[in-house]
Write a protein that holds these residues in place. Structure first.
Motif, PDB file in Angstrom:
ATOM      1  N   THR A 194     -14.901   1.533  16.036  1.00 35.12           N
ATOM      2  CA  THR A 194     -15.519   2.249  14.913  1.00 35.12           C
ATOM      3  C   THR A 194     -14.807   3.562  14.650  1.00 35.12           C
ATOM      4  O   THR A 194     -14.536   3.925  13.494  1.00 35.12           O
ATOM      5  CB  THR A 194     -17.012   2.510  15.211  1.00 35.12           C
ATOM      6  N   TRP A 237     -25.836  -1.160  14.401  1.00 36.22           N
ATOM      7  CA  TRP A 237     -26.024  -0.203  15.501  1.00 36.22           C
ATOM      8  C   TRP A 237     -25.902  -0.906  16.859  1.00 36.22           C
ATOM      9  O   TRP A 237     -25.273  -0.374  17.788  1.00 36.22           O
ATOM     10  CB  TRP A 237     -27.383   0.465  15.356  1.00 36.22           C
ATOM     11  N   ASP A 238     -26.454  -2.095  16.953  1.00 37.99           N
ATOM     12  CA  ASP A 238     -26.376  -2.857  18.197  1.00 37.99           C
ATOM     13  C   ASP A 238     -24.922  -3.214  18.522  1.00 37.99           C
ATOM     14  O   ASP A 238     -24.490  -3.128  19.680  1.00 37.99           O
ATOM     15  CB  ASP A 238     -27.210  -4.128  18.074  1.00 37.99           C
ATOM     16  N   HIS A 265     -11.252  -3.595  21.542  1.00 36.28           N
ATOM     17  CA  HIS A 265     -12.363  -4.437  21.083  1.00 36.28           C
ATOM     18  C   HIS A 265     -11.910  -5.874  20.854  1.00 36.28           C
ATOM     19  O   HIS A 265     -12.589  -6.829  21.252  1.00 36.28           O
ATOM     20  CB  HIS A 265     -12.954  -3.857  19.801  1.00 36.28           C
ATOM     21  N   LEU A 318     -17.405   0.925  19.994  1.00 37.88           N
ATOM     22  CA  LEU A 318     -17.465   2.353  19.664  1.00 37.88           C
ATOM     23  C   LEU A 318     -16.061   2.888  19.396  1.00 37.88           C
ATOM     24  O   LEU A 318     -15.832   3.653  18.452  1.00 37.88           O
ATOM     25  CB  LEU A 318     -18.137   3.131  20.795  1.00 37.88           C
ATOM     26  N   VAL A 354     -22.181  -1.569  17.604  1.00 36.37           N
ATOM     27  CA  VAL A 354     -21.404  -0.374  17.945  1.00 36.37           C
ATOM     28  C   VAL A 354     -21.710   0.107  19.361  1.00 36.37           C
ATOM     29  O   VAL A 354     -20.804   0.469  20.121  1.00 36.37           O
ATOM     30  CB  VAL A 354     -21.668   0.735  16.909  1.00 36.37           C
ATOM     31  N   TRP A 355     -22.985   0.085  19.740  1.00 38.42           N
ATOM     32  CA  TRP A 355     -23.367   0.688  21.016  1.00 38.42           C
ATOM     33  C   TRP A 355     -23.370  -0.285  22.185  1.00 38.42           C
ATOM     34  O   TRP A 355     -23.177   0.127  23.344  1.00 38.42           O
ATOM     35  CB  TRP A 355     -24.764   1.333  20.904  1.00 38.42           C
ATOM     36  N   ASP A 356     -23.562  -1.569  21.949  1.00 38.60           N
ATOM     37  CA  ASP A 356     -23.735  -2.518  23.046  1.00 38.60           C
ATOM     38  C   ASP A 356     -22.549  -3.445  23.298  1.00 38.60           C
ATOM     39  O   ASP A 356     -22.444  -4.021  24.373  1.00 38.60           O
ATOM     40  CB  ASP A 356     -24.989  -3.374  22.809  1.00 38.60           C
TER      41      ASP A 356
END
Length: 352
Positions: free
Chosen positions: A33, A20-21, A76, A30, A23-25
């Protein structure tokens, strides 16, 4: 996944929290993904069982999301990859490489078909029924021979007849493309092929291609044995029209549900009368066991011996196959059992 697990172990945190970290940070993650999800969607819908449940038009649209998936993954890599962030030269090189790749896709998939179709002025000249549920379309234009199409090849076709014209459909040439006319013949099995019957003379046509390697250039024997099922008969007829052979030196075996379903029957009869083509038909429901490329009523026949009975000395022949993949695989096994070398077996999978 292994990188995420490694970071989670180092940080002594839960692997899902670490994911989660990321993907969001992390910059671009994001987007990456979302791109990964699109690529998984393309793969999942291309599995044979899933593919059978989708209309060709739906599958084609989903397949195009693969381009978007790749595009979303690029930022990315370039924003956070250590190899790129530490070197301006490496960053420039990879941005340039991806830009050239994108330009090639746009040029060969968009610009070239547009320019080529405009130059040749391709238009529909006639539409006619072909068998019980088939349709034949004739397309003509300027200097069509400069497309360098060969019998046995196919194009991706787009007919500019209204909404939905952007969806391309692969159809093999159904007649020798030696002149300034191209002919396709297809069985009506979905929205795309049903739409062929509604075409009007004068409709503009865009093409990509030609593609395919099932041509006379691969021929090395003196005789021809053609085996086609359903719409796979069409490119074989084109080859029989274009290739040289003496009377009795070319054999065509066609497989359909019934005689009424057969495509290119008039052209086959003409070849039999004018050039001495030998034509055998195998009609009926396909066998589920035994020799599965013949009708169920003849499933107990030995496939290899049947081919030898049809053609005699198979060492003299080049064999051309076109039809559904499982059907061709069954014939290929029997051809190999009968002693036909792999390099003498030429095929094109027919699936729309």
């Amino acid at each position: 996944m292994l990188i995420t697990a490694g970071y989670a172990i180092t940080a002594r945190t839960n692997v899902f929290v670490q994911a989660w970290d990321f993907v969001w940070d992390y910059p671009g993650m994001l987007l990456a993904t979302a791109g990964t999800a699109l690529l998984i969607l393309v793969v999942a819908t291309s599995i044979r069982r899933a593919r059978r449940r989708l209309r060709y038009e739906s599958w084609h649209l989903l397949h195009l999301y693969g381009y978007l998936g790749v595009g979303l993954a690029i930022p990315h890599m370039l924003w956070t990859g250590a190899d790129f962030t530490a070197s301006a030269g490496a960053t420039f090189y990879w941005w340039a490489l991806w830009a050239v790749t994108a330009a090639c896709v746009l040029w060969f998939r968009v610009a070239v078909p547009l320019l080529r179709s405009a130059r040749h002025g391709l238009r529909v000249v006639a539409v006619a029924p072909d068998g019980r549920d088939g349709i034949s379309v004739r397309v003509a234009g300027r200097d069509v021979h400069r497309l360098r199409a060969r019998a046995g090849q196919f194009f991706i076709w787009r007919f500019l007849d209204g909404p939905g014209w952007t969806r391309g459909h692969p159809f093999s040439l159904a007649a020798d493309p030696a002149g300034d006319e191209l002919v396709i013949s297809a069985r009506r099995i979905g929205d795309g092929t049903d739409r062929l019957a509604e075409l009007r003379p004068g409709t503009r046509v865009m093409v990509e291609g030609p593609y395919g390697h099932m041509t006379g250039e691969r021929r090395s024997g003196s005789r021809l044995l053609m085996l086609g099922a359903g719409a796979g008969v069409a490119p074989l007829v084109a080859l029989l029209e274009s290739e040289p052979y003496a009377p009795g030196e070319a054999i065509l075996v066609t497989r359909d549900h019934s005689a009424a379903h057969g495509l290119r029957r008039a052209e086959i009869d003409r070849l039999a009368m004018s050039r001495g083509l030998v034509h055998y038909t195998l009609h009926g429901r396909r066998a589920d066991a035994g020799t599965t490329w013949v009708p169920a009523s003849h499933a107990e026949w030995d496939g290899a011996r049947l081919l030898q009975r049809i053609a005699g000395d198979l060492s003299l022949y080049d064999v051309y196959l076109c039809g559904p993949l499982p059907w061709m695989q069954s014939i290929r096994r029997d051809l190999r059992t009968a002693g036909v070398p792999a390099e003498r077996i030429h095929s094109e999978a027919f699936a729309v």
